[in-house]
Scaffold this motif. Structure first.
Motif, PDB file in Angstrom:
ATOM      1  N   ILE A 383       0.849  -1.204   0.000  1.00 16.58           N
ATOM      2  CA  ILE A 383       0.000   0.000   0.000  1.00 16.58           C
ATOM      3  C   ILE A 383       0.881   1.250   0.000  1.00 16.58           C
ATOM      4  O   ILE A 383       0.676   2.173  -0.783  1.00 16.58           O
ATOM      5  CB  ILE A 383      -0.970  -0.012   1.212  1.00 16.58           C
ATOM      6  N   VAL A 384       1.878   1.267   0.887  1.00 15.90           N
ATOM      7  CA  VAL A 384       2.745   2.458   0.965  1.00 15.90           C
ATOM      8  C   VAL A 384       3.543   2.642  -0.329  1.00 15.90           C
ATOM      9  O   VAL A 384       3.790   3.773  -0.758  1.00 15.90           O
ATOM     10  CB  VAL A 384       3.659   2.374   2.220  1.00 15.90           C
ATOM     11  N   GLU A 385       3.908   1.519  -0.965  1.00 14.57           N
ATOM     12  CA  GLU A 385       4.683   1.615  -2.217  1.00 14.57           C
ATOM     13  C   GLU A 385       3.813   1.953  -3.423  1.00 14.57           C
ATOM     14  O   GLU A 385       4.332   2.278  -4.494  1.00 14.57           O
ATOM     15  CB  GLU A 385       5.374   0.262  -2.505  1.00 14.57           C
ATOM     16  N   PHE A 386       2.501   1.875  -3.288  1.00 14.68           N
ATOM     17  CA  PHE A 386       1.605   2.036  -4.441  1.00 14.68           C
ATOM     18  C   PHE A 386       1.795   3.405  -5.112  1.00 14.68           C
ATOM     19  O   PHE A 386       1.763   4.438  -4.462  1.00 14.68           O
ATOM     20  CB  PHE A 386       0.146   1.862  -3.987  1.00 14.68           C
ATOM     21  N   ASP A 387       1.995   3.344  -6.427  1.00 14.94           N
ATOM     22  CA  ASP A 387       2.249   4.590  -7.165  1.00 14.94           C
ATOM     23  C   ASP A 387       1.374   4.585  -8.422  1.00 14.94           C
ATOM     24  O   ASP A 387       1.765   4.112  -9.463  1.00 14.94           O
ATOM     25  CB  ASP A 387       3.742   4.644  -7.544  1.00 14.94           C
ATOM     26  N   GLY A 388       0.165   5.078  -8.286  1.00 16.29           N
ATOM     27  CA  GLY A 388      -0.740   5.074  -9.447  1.00 16.29           C
ATOM     28  C   GLY A 388      -2.057   5.700  -9.056  1.00 16.29           C
ATOM     29  O   GLY A 388      -2.171   6.339  -8.018  1.00 16.29           O
ATOM     30  N   SER A 389      -3.054   5.526  -9.943  1.00 16.03           N
ATOM     31  CA  SER A 389      -4.387   6.034  -9.597  1.00 16.03           C
ATOM     32  C   SER A 389      -5.196   4.896  -9.018  1.00 16.03           C
ATOM     33  O   SER A 389      -5.021   3.735  -9.395  1.00 16.03           O
ATOM     34  CB  SER A 389      -5.130   6.545 -10.820  1.00 16.03           C
ATOM     35  N   ILE A 390      -6.089   5.256  -8.158  1.00 10.93           N
ATOM     36  CA  ILE A 390      -6.970   4.274  -7.524  1.00 10.93           C
ATOM     37  C   ILE A 390      -8.086   3.935  -8.525  1.00 10.93           C
ATOM     38  O   ILE A 390      -8.641   4.831  -9.156  1.00 10.93           O
ATOM     39  CB  ILE A 390      -7.558   4.927  -6.251  1.00 10.93           C
ATOM     40  N   ASN A 391      -8.390   2.646  -8.680  1.00  9.89           N
ATOM     41  CA  ASN A 391      -9.447   2.327  -9.639  1.00  9.89           C
ATOM     42  C   ASN A 391     -10.786   1.996  -8.996  1.00  9.89           C
ATOM     43  O   ASN A 391     -11.767   1.751  -9.689  1.00  9.89           O
ATOM     44  CB  ASN A 391      -9.019   1.224 -10.611  1.00  9.89           C
ATOM     45  N   TRP A 392     -10.838   1.989  -7.657  1.00  4.39           N
ATOM     46  CA  TRP A 392     -12.127   1.741  -6.991  1.00  4.39           C
ATOM     47  C   TRP A 392     -12.182   2.535  -5.687  1.00  4.39           C
ATOM     48  O   TRP A 392     -11.283   2.438  -4.863  1.00  4.39           O
ATOM     49  CB  TRP A 392     -12.291   0.251  -6.705  1.00  4.39           C
ATOM     50  N   VAL A 393     -13.199   3.338  -5.545  1.00  5.77           N
ATOM     51  CA  VAL A 393     -13.348   4.124  -4.312  1.00  5.77           C
ATOM     52  C   VAL A 393     -14.823   4.226  -3.952  1.00  5.77           C
ATOM     53  O   VAL A 393     -15.687   4.334  -4.828  1.00  5.77           O
ATOM     54  CB  VAL A 393     -12.693   5.529  -4.470  1.00  5.77           C
ATOM     55  N   MET A 394     -15.100   4.142  -2.670  1.00  6.66           N
ATOM     56  CA  MET A 394     -16.473   4.306  -2.168  1.00  6.66           C
ATOM     57  C   MET A 394     -16.436   5.390  -1.091  1.00  6.66           C
ATOM     58  O   MET A 394     -15.599   5.353  -0.186  1.00  6.66           O
ATOM     59  CB  MET A 394     -16.952   2.986  -1.568  1.00  6.66           C
ATOM     60  N   VAL A 395     -17.336   6.359  -1.220  1.00  5.54           N
ATOM     61  CA  VAL A 395     -17.419   7.411  -0.207  1.00  5.54           C
ATOM     62  C   VAL A 395     -18.812   7.372   0.392  1.00  5.54           C
ATOM     63  O   VAL A 395     -19.807   7.407  -0.335  1.00  5.54           O
ATOM     64  CB  VAL A 395     -17.158   8.807  -0.805  1.00  5.54           C
ATOM     65  N   ASN A 396     -18.868   7.247   1.712  1.00  6.31           N
ATOM     66  CA  ASN A 396     -20.155   7.280   2.393  1.00  6.31           C
ATOM     67  C   ASN A 396     -21.108   6.170   1.913  1.00  6.31           C
ATOM     68  O   ASN A 396     -22.318   6.375   1.842  1.00  6.31           O
ATOM     69  CB  ASN A 396     -20.807   8.638   2.146  1.00  6.31           C
ATOM     70  N   GLY A 397     -20.547   5.024   1.544  1.00  7.75           N
ATOM     71  CA  GLY A 397     -21.371   3.877   1.140  1.00  7.75           C
ATOM     72  C   GLY A 397     -21.952   3.977  -0.250  1.00  7.75           C
ATOM     73  O   GLY A 397     -22.716   3.121  -0.673  1.00  7.75           O
ATOM     74  N   LYS A 398     -21.589   5.013  -0.957  1.00  3.91           N
ATOM     75  CA  LYS A 398     -22.141   5.140  -2.320  1.00  3.91           C
ATOM     76  C   LYS A 398     -21.116   5.810  -3.224  1.00  3.91           C
ATOM     77  O   LYS A 398     -19.951   5.922  -2.851  1.00  3.91           O
ATOM     78  CB  LYS A 398     -23.452   5.912  -2.295  1.00  3.91           C
ATOM     79  N   ASP A 399     -21.642   6.230  -4.379  1.00  3.07           N
ATOM     80  CA  ASP A 399     -20.790   6.972  -5.291  1.00  3.07           C
ATOM     81  C   ASP A 399     -19.546   6.163  -5.626  1.00  3.07           C
ATOM     82  O   ASP A 399     -18.423   6.637  -5.490  1.00  3.07           O
ATOM     83  CB  ASP A 399     -20.419   8.304  -4.628  1.00  3.07           C
ATOM     84  N   VAL A 400     -19.745   4.924  -6.007  1.00  2.01           N
ATOM     85  CA  VAL A 400     -18.609   4.065  -6.338  1.00  2.01           C
ATOM     86  C   VAL A 400     -17.995   4.582  -7.637  1.00  2.01           C
ATOM     87  O   VAL A 400     -18.626   4.552  -8.673  1.00  2.01           O
ATOM     88  CB  VAL A 400     -19.055   2.601  -6.486  1.00  2.01           C
TER      89      VAL A 400
END
Ligand code: ZN
Length: 404
Positions: A383-400
């Motif tokens: 995780i700390v070494e990860f260098d890129g864009s995130i391809n999955w995110v959830m905010v407040n249980g929605k808006d995936v």
């Protein structure tokens, strides 16, 4: 919904191999081994495959106002010169520019897996126009250096603009631009309304020279614009800060920087009955070439240390992953798990949301992100070494959000 991943890094116990999280509404309902979760829970299954699922990251200090200043200000000879340079850039921007800059900042932060920001804004009156796509704490950045007699008016304007906002606070900018009176007024509002406060403190060598020795580039610059410098030449920035606010409600304060501390400052810190929270911004720190952040001494005194990006006027992007990697380079002895805490559990505590954010735990807010994770035994390292864009995110249980 059941979200399954190769590893679930809860920040609330050991990582769970082949784990899953149950999300209902905006909350996490359950977390555990996928096999057990699926026998006890119904619902759509989202399988994230060979990824680590972890809490969304929280940026403990940024200024999204200045997202549009990325790359505009090369490193300057002095901190005072940098203040002059950013003031010149700010003079070119309109209210519309700031609104779009803040919007771009939120979108960028989210692309990098940030689901919460403590954001300082110099324009609290613009906040009602902005629809934040992630959790935002809005701190009105207050400066009265050119008109200390208007401190009360400045605080009132911020209150009027921000009170309808869900999460807000006040940010007297720094000791060299905000009067002791302004700090005291902010402290009083915080006690009355139970809000959070943040400020920049003991950031640069020049700030120390100004207050301790009444000399240096910052001192000369501020004197030249009419600042009353009768508070200079006696104390350290930390000493003046504690004099201004007293130590009644220190946990309300999130203090950015704290690079310049003397041995006598550490004695003051040791004697405090309560602790404020501290934010280090590793890449902005490199940009300014500040002296080394006193991590070990602060940790020995049990200070809560968080990471932030600061603004893009002194940083290249809003990635907290890049911030973690820069921190790791600076402090290779700190474990990846501890570093990840500085962008999850620790800022949640600083924002007084330790029972809601920063961990994957039943009842907590469903703020989740996924990071590719091929090796079972090294989730924190990956995780700390990860260098890129995130391809999955959830905010407040929605808006995936699915990003490319
Ligand atoms: Zn800042």
């Amino acid at each position: 919904m059941i979200v399954r991943a190769r590893t679930v890094v809860t920040m609330d116990g050991p990582p769970i191999d082949n784990g899953a999280v149950v999300v209902r509404g905006h909350q996490i309902l359950d977390v555990g081994k996928f096999d057990e979760i699926k026998t006890h829970n119904a619902g759509e299954i989202v399988d994230l495959g060979e990824q680590a699922l972890l809490p969304g990251l929280i940026n403990a200090h940024c200024h999204l106002d200045y997202t549009c200043l990325r790359g505009q200000i090369p490193p300057q000879k002095s901190f005072a010169d940098w203040i002059r340079a950013i003031n010149a850039e700010k003079a070119k921007l309109s209210a519309e520019d700031y609104v779009s800059s803040i919007g771009e900042g939120f979108a960028e932060a989210k692309r990098f897996g940030t689901t919460g920001v403590a954001n300082l804004t110099a324009f609290p009156e613009l906040v009602p126009q902005i629809d934040a796509p992630i959790h935002a704490w809005w701190f009105a950045e207050l400066i009265d250096v050119r008109a200390p007699e208007r401190a009360s008016e400045i605080v009132d304007h911020a209150l009027e603009s921000l009170q309808p906002t869900l999460n807000w606070g006040l940010a007297p900018h720094a000791l060299f631009t905000a009067s002791a009176d302004l700090y005291r007024r902010c402290e009083k509002v915080a006690q009355q309304k139970n809000i959070l406060l943040t400020t920049h403190l003991a950031e640069s060598r020049e700030e120390m020279e100004m207050f301790h020795d009444a000399s240096g580039r910052l001192y000369e610059f501020l004197k030249s614009i009419g600042r009353d410098v009768s508070d200079c030449g006696r104390k350290t920035p930390l000493g003046l800060f504690l004099d201004a606010i007293g130590d009644r409600a220190l946990p309300q304060w999130i203090v950015a920087h704290l690079n310049e501390l003397t041995d006598s400052d550490f004695e003051l810190l040791e004697r405090l009955k309560t602790r404020f929270h501290v934010v280090h911004s590793p890449r902005s720190h490199d940009y300014f070439k500040h002296c080394q952040f006193p991590l070990e001494r602060l940790r020995a005194l049990a200070f809560n240390i968080c990471l932030g990006t600061d603004s893009l006027a002194s940083n290249e992007n809003l990635s907290l992953f890049a911030e973690m990697r820069a921190f790791q380079k600076e402090f290779p002895g700190v474990s990846p798990e501890e570093i990840l805490k500085m962008v999850t559990v620790n800022p949640a505590t600083a924002l007084h949301r330790e029972n809601m954010l920063g961990r994957i735990r039943p009842g907590f807010c469903a703020d989740l992100i996924a990071v590719p994770c091929g090796e079972r035994d090294r989730p924190y390292e990956q995780i700390v070494e990860f260098d890129g864009s995130i391809n999955w995110v959830m905010v407040n249980g929605k808006d995936v959000g699915q990003f490319g």
